[in-house]
Write a protein that holds these residues in place. Structure first.
Motif, PDB file in Angstrom:
ATOM      1  N   ALA A  33      -5.916   9.633 108.412  1.00 15.38           N
ATOM      2  CA  ALA A  33      -4.501   9.847 108.126  1.00 15.38           C
ATOM      3  C   ALA A  33      -4.247   9.844 106.626  1.00 15.38           C
ATOM      4  O   ALA A  33      -3.501  10.692 106.097  1.00 15.38           O
ATOM      5  N   GLN A  34      -4.875   8.890 105.915  1.00 19.78           N
ATOM      6  CA  GLN A  34      -4.696   8.813 104.466  1.00 19.78           C
ATOM      7  C   GLN A  34      -5.263  10.051 103.774  1.00 19.78           C
ATOM      8  O   GLN A  34      -4.684  10.550 102.795  1.00 19.78           O
ATOM      9  N   ALA A  35      -6.398  10.558 104.279  1.00 15.23           N
ATOM     10  CA  ALA A  35      -6.996  11.743 103.681  1.00 15.23           C
ATOM     11  C   ALA A  35      -6.072  12.952 103.806  1.00 15.23           C
ATOM     12  O   ALA A  35      -5.888  13.725 102.852  1.00 15.23           O
ATOM     13  N   GLN A  36      -5.457  13.128 104.990  1.00 18.34           N
ATOM     14  CA  GLN A  36      -4.526  14.245 105.183  1.00 18.34           C
ATOM     15  C   GLN A  36      -3.315  14.103 104.268  1.00 18.34           C
ATOM     16  O   GLN A  36      -2.856  15.079 103.656  1.00 18.34           O
ATOM     17  N   ALA A  37      -2.781  12.880 104.178  1.00 14.51           N
ATOM     18  CA  ALA A  37      -1.615  12.662 103.324  1.00 14.51           C
ATOM     19  C   ALA A  37      -1.966  12.892 101.852  1.00 14.51           C
ATOM     20  O   ALA A  37      -1.171  13.467 101.095  1.00 14.51           O
ATOM     21  N   SER A  38      -3.144  12.458 101.438  1.00 18.54           N
ATOM     22  CA  SER A  38      -3.548  12.630 100.041  1.00 18.54           C
ATOM     23  C   SER A  38      -3.712  14.099  99.680  1.00 18.54           C
ATOM     24  O   SER A  38      -3.347  14.529  98.580  1.00 18.54           O
ATOM     25  N   ARG A  39      -4.269  14.883 100.610  1.00 19.75           N
ATOM     26  CA  ARG A  39      -4.404  16.322 100.341  1.00 19.75           C
ATOM     27  C   ARG A  39      -3.041  16.971 100.153  1.00 19.75           C
ATOM     28  O   ARG A  39      -2.849  17.808  99.257  1.00 19.75           O
ATOM     29  N   ALA A  40      -2.080  16.564 101.010  1.00 18.26           N
ATOM     30  CA  ALA A  40      -0.723  17.116 100.869  1.00 18.26           C
ATOM     31  C   ALA A  40      -0.108  16.688  99.542  1.00 18.26           C
ATOM     32  O   ALA A  40       0.555  17.483  98.857  1.00 18.26           O
ATOM     33  N   ALA A  41      -0.332  15.430  99.140  1.00 20.34           N
ATOM     34  CA  ALA A  41       0.216  14.942  97.880  1.00 20.34           C
ATOM     35  C   ALA A  41      -0.420  15.651  96.686  1.00 20.34           C
ATOM     36  O   ALA A  41       0.263  15.974  95.704  1.00 20.34           O
ATOM     37  N   GLU A  42      -1.733  15.887  96.743  1.00 20.66           N
ATOM     38  CA  GLU A  42      -2.413  16.592  95.654  1.00 20.66           C
ATOM     39  C   GLU A  42      -1.880  18.014  95.502  1.00 20.66           C
ATOM     40  O   GLU A  42      -1.651  18.495  94.385  1.00 20.66           O
ATOM     41  N   HIS A  43      -1.678  18.681  96.653  1.00 17.04           N
ATOM     42  CA  HIS A  43      -1.157  20.045  96.619  1.00 17.04           C
ATOM     43  C   HIS A  43       0.238  20.058  95.991  1.00 17.04           C
ATOM     44  O   HIS A  43       0.555  20.903  95.153  1.00 17.04           O
ATOM     45  N   ARG A  44       1.069  19.069  96.398  1.00 14.88           N
ATOM     46  CA  ARG A  44       2.423  18.993  95.853  1.00 14.88           C
ATOM     47  C   ARG A  44       2.389  18.662  94.367  1.00 14.88           C
ATOM     48  O   ARG A  44       3.176  19.213  93.570  1.00 14.88           O
ATOM     49  N   LEU A  45       1.463  17.809  93.939  1.00 15.83           N
ATOM     50  CA  LEU A  45       1.369  17.436  92.530  1.00 15.83           C
ATOM     51  C   LEU A  45       1.003  18.649  91.679  1.00 15.83           C
ATOM     52  O   LEU A  45       1.598  18.862  90.606  1.00 15.83           O
ATOM     53  N   GLU A  46       0.043  19.441  92.145  1.00 17.25           N
ATOM     54  CA  GLU A  46      -0.345  20.623  91.375  1.00 17.25           C
ATOM     55  C   GLU A  46       0.795  21.623  91.300  1.00 17.25           C
ATOM     56  O   GLU A  46       0.998  22.288  90.268  1.00 17.25           O
ATOM     57  N   GLU A  47       1.566  21.761  92.378  1.00 19.67           N
ATOM     58  CA  GLU A  47       2.741  22.641  92.340  1.00 19.67           C
ATOM     59  C   GLU A  47       3.736  22.181  91.283  1.00 19.67           C
ATOM     60  O   GLU A  47       4.269  22.988  90.509  1.00 19.67           O
ATOM     61  N   LEU A  48       3.989  20.887  91.249  1.00 21.31           N
ATOM     62  CA  LEU A  48       4.954  20.342  90.300  1.00 21.31           C
ATOM     63  C   LEU A  48       4.457  20.477  88.865  1.00 21.31           C
ATOM     64  O   LEU A  48       5.222  20.820  87.952  1.00 21.31           O
ATOM     65  N   SER A  85       2.544  22.665  87.648  1.00 25.40           N
ATOM     66  CA  SER A  85       2.516  24.060  87.203  1.00 25.40           C
ATOM     67  C   SER A  85       3.865  24.524  86.659  1.00 25.40           C
ATOM     68  O   SER A  85       3.960  25.557  86.003  1.00 25.40           O
ATOM     69  N   ASP A  86       4.911  23.745  86.933  1.00 19.73           N
ATOM     70  CA  ASP A  86       6.246  24.059  86.412  1.00 19.73           C
ATOM     71  C   ASP A  86       6.380  23.409  85.034  1.00 19.73           C
ATOM     72  O   ASP A  86       6.147  22.205  84.879  1.00 19.73           O
ATOM     73  N   GLU A  87       6.789  24.201  84.050  1.00 16.59           N
ATOM     74  CA  GLU A  87       6.869  23.680  82.689  1.00 16.59           C
ATOM     75  C   GLU A  87       7.884  22.551  82.541  1.00 16.59           C
ATOM     76  O   GLU A  87       7.803  21.746  81.616  1.00 16.59           O
ATOM     77  N   ARG A  88       8.838  22.480  83.468  1.00  9.16           N
ATOM     78  CA  ARG A  88       9.810  21.386  83.393  1.00  9.16           C
ATOM     79  C   ARG A  88       9.173  20.034  83.713  1.00  9.16           C
ATOM     80  O   ARG A  88       9.737  18.987  83.413  1.00  9.16           O
ATOM     81  N   ASN A  89       7.997  20.050  84.367  1.00  4.80           N
ATOM     82  CA  ASN A  89       7.311  18.818  84.730  1.00  4.80           C
ATOM     83  C   ASN A  89       6.074  18.560  83.877  1.00  4.80           C
ATOM     84  O   ASN A  89       5.171  17.843  84.298  1.00  4.80           O
ATOM     85  N   ALA A  90       6.031  19.165  82.699  1.00  7.79           N
ATOM     86  CA  ALA A  90       4.844  19.035  81.853  1.00  7.79           C
ATOM     87  C   ALA A  90       4.601  17.571  81.485  1.00  7.79           C
ATOM     88  O   ALA A  90       5.526  16.843  81.120  1.00  7.79           O
TER      89      ALA A  90
END
Length: 532
Positions: free
Chosen positions: A423-438, A440-445
């Motif tokens: 369960a933690q592995a699935q949640a971490s993958r989702a969090a990593e994907h969301r972190l990279e999305e954020l 990539s936005d210059e407002r979150n540099a």
């Protein structure tokens, strides 16, 4: 008003409950035993169980904290056995125990005997689940016992009101009794359903921490009082609201969840400790009013009624467990076959508690508008007390060895850890994907070190569970997870000592010290949870 007796009760019961954690005796049993002994000490204040206090002021918070800790999904999966116990068994016990008391006790009217049956019908599973947690019952059995304790008080109180109406001359019928039960059950459910969404909405919208905690403490009383205003079941209303709020607790911010958990643990600990101590302290009050039934006859009636209560529960539990499977192919296809061990524990875990005593103390002194005394009221109080004490002591002390003797299949800890890790592995993958999305936005540099720190936190959280399955340190016997947690505490402790030293040297003031210490406390809590 003299508050010293109340302070002595709360402080004494809390101290005894804490001491019980270092003994093999469950806290409820030790509290009752000490209460019985203390009731004979000269000068001890008289603690009378007032139903106007117990039912509206003590019962709602106890139900609320138990229901929020329960699983709505598990209870829904076990709805049939829970309903058979919380409704079917309570009504069956009211009639069976009442009829047996009528046959055993000369001169006891059948109507008064049914009042006694309703009073002792509802088991209090607080003690049973406390024992179950220590011994490690299967989750299915624990869920059934918890579900029964959440709802059976409503059935018993309604049955008591109907039987009482007959005795006091207010008139009642089977049709009227069924109507009152339906009004209580349906009305309580309706009130709970109406209140639960607005209360949850309010919990998620309030910003002030003090208001959130105040609301949390008021919710069970609001639900109970609102339902009682409409002559519905306050017990059911509290349970419905609490199950909903517990199921949706993830939508509340983390600070509120942490605060509420701490507050309600304290409230439950204090109330449960005081309630079981109060049970033992009723001994002198009950014996004082026994009158003509003192001596051998009273002892015989007490033993006989205790045996009847125990036997009647088994007479219901076994058919209710296996008959539905025999009669319904749908149940056989949908549910796994129950073992013989579960019904034994459920049958033996029928300990009575403070609700039975509170209901008994609410029996009026007279009938027919004061024209005569309530028949055998003192005997009913005595038999209720002895039944509560007998079930708590006899069944409470023997339940742990019984569970060990039955040798329930033990839960596989490694399987649970693997499920947690996945369960933690699935949640971490989702969090990593969301972190990279954020990112990539210059407002979150973010500077690279801070971005890497976020990634490291995720990596640490994901690996912590797997490390519990790994090798231990041959020198210390610790897993990597244990070592990480210990080192983190040591580092934070070193920082804390420096902050205190700087405050003592007047380099920082106390307000700044509290701010710094709170930050460390939050980091320590986060590190503790991160490490599992």
């Amino acid at each position: 008003m003299d508050v010293m007796p109340l302070l002595l009760l709360v402080a004494g019961s809390a101290a005894i409950a804490s001491a019980a954690r270092r003994t093999p005796v469950p806290a409820p049993l030790l509290l009752v035993a000490v209460g019985l002994a203390v009731s004979y000490v000269p000068g001890v204040p008289e603690y009378t169980l007032d139903p106007d206090v117990v039912l509206p002021l003590l019962l709602p918070p106890l139900l609320y904290t138990s229901a929020t800790d329960s699983s709505y999904l598990d209870l829904r999966a076990q709805l049939r056995p829970v309903a058979l116990l919380s409704v079917g068994y309570v009504l069956f016990a009211t009639l069976a125990v009442g009829w047996a008391a009528y046959l055993l006790i000369p001169g006891l009217p059948l109507t008064a005997a049914l009042v006694l049956g309703a009073v002792v019908a509802p088991p209090d599973a607080v003690a049973a689940t406390a024992v179950a947690r220590k011994v490690g019952l299967p989750s299915k059995v624990t869920t059934i016992l918890q579900g029964e304790s959440l709802l059976n008080d409503a059935t018993a109180i309604t049955a008591f009101k109907v039987a009482l109406a007959v005795v006091v001359g207010e008139g009642a019928s089977w049709a009227g009794g069924i109507e009152e039960f339906l009004v209580a059950a349906v009305g309580g459910t309706a009130v709970g359903l109406i209140l639960m969404a607005p209360l949850h909405w309010l919990r998620t919208r309030l910003k002030e921490a003090l208001l959130k905690n105040t609301l949390s403490l008021l919710i069970p009383f609001v639900a109970y009082a609102t339902a009682e205003q409409f002559h519905a079941s306050g017990v059911i209303a509290v349970v419905v609201v609490a199950l909903y709020l517990g199921h949706r607790a993830w939508e509340v911010d983390f600070a509120t969840r942490l605060q509420e958990e701490a507050v309600w643990k304290m409230v439950a600990f204090v109330l449960e400790s005081a309630v079981f101590a109060l049970i033992g302290l009723q001994l002198q009050i009950v014996l004082r009013g026994l009158g003509a039934y003192e001596g051998r006859d009273a002892a015989w009636y007490a033993v006989a009624l205790f045996l009847v209560v125990v036997v009647v529960r088994f007479l219901w539990v076994y058919p209710a467990t296996f008959l539905p499977r025999l009669l319904s192919a749908r149940i056989r296809a949908r549910e796994e076959n129950p073992t013989w061990r579960g019904p034994i524990v459920i049958g033996w875990a029928g300990m009575r508690g403070v609700v039975s005593l509170a209901i008994a103390f609410s029996i009026p002194l007279t009938v027919d508008h004061g024209e005569g005394p309530f028949p055998h009221r003192n005997l009913i109080l005595f038999l209720t007390f002895t039944t509560v004490i007998g079930t708590l002591v006899v069944q409470g002390l023997t339940l742990p060895p019984l569970i060990r003797l039955l040798k329930f299949p033990e839960a596989e800890p490694q399987a649970a850890t693997l499920a947690e890790a996945n369960a933690q592995a699935q949640a971490s993958r989702a969090a990593e994907h969301r972190l990279e999305e954020l990112l990539s936005d210059e407002r979150n540099a973010l500077p690279p070190p801070l971005a890497d720190r976020l990634r490291n936190v995720l990596e640490r959280r994901r690996n912590a569970v797997w490390e519990r399955l790994g090798q231990v340190n041959p020198v210390t016997g610790e897993t990597a997870d244990d070592t990480y947690r210990r080192l983190s505490r040591e580092m934070i402790s070193a920082e804390r000592e420096v902050f205190v030293r700087l405050r003592d040297a007047r380099h920082i003031d106390d307000e700044m010290l509290r701010t710094l210490l709170r930050r460390l406390d939050l980091e320590e809590a986060a590190a503790y949870r991160e490490a599992g």
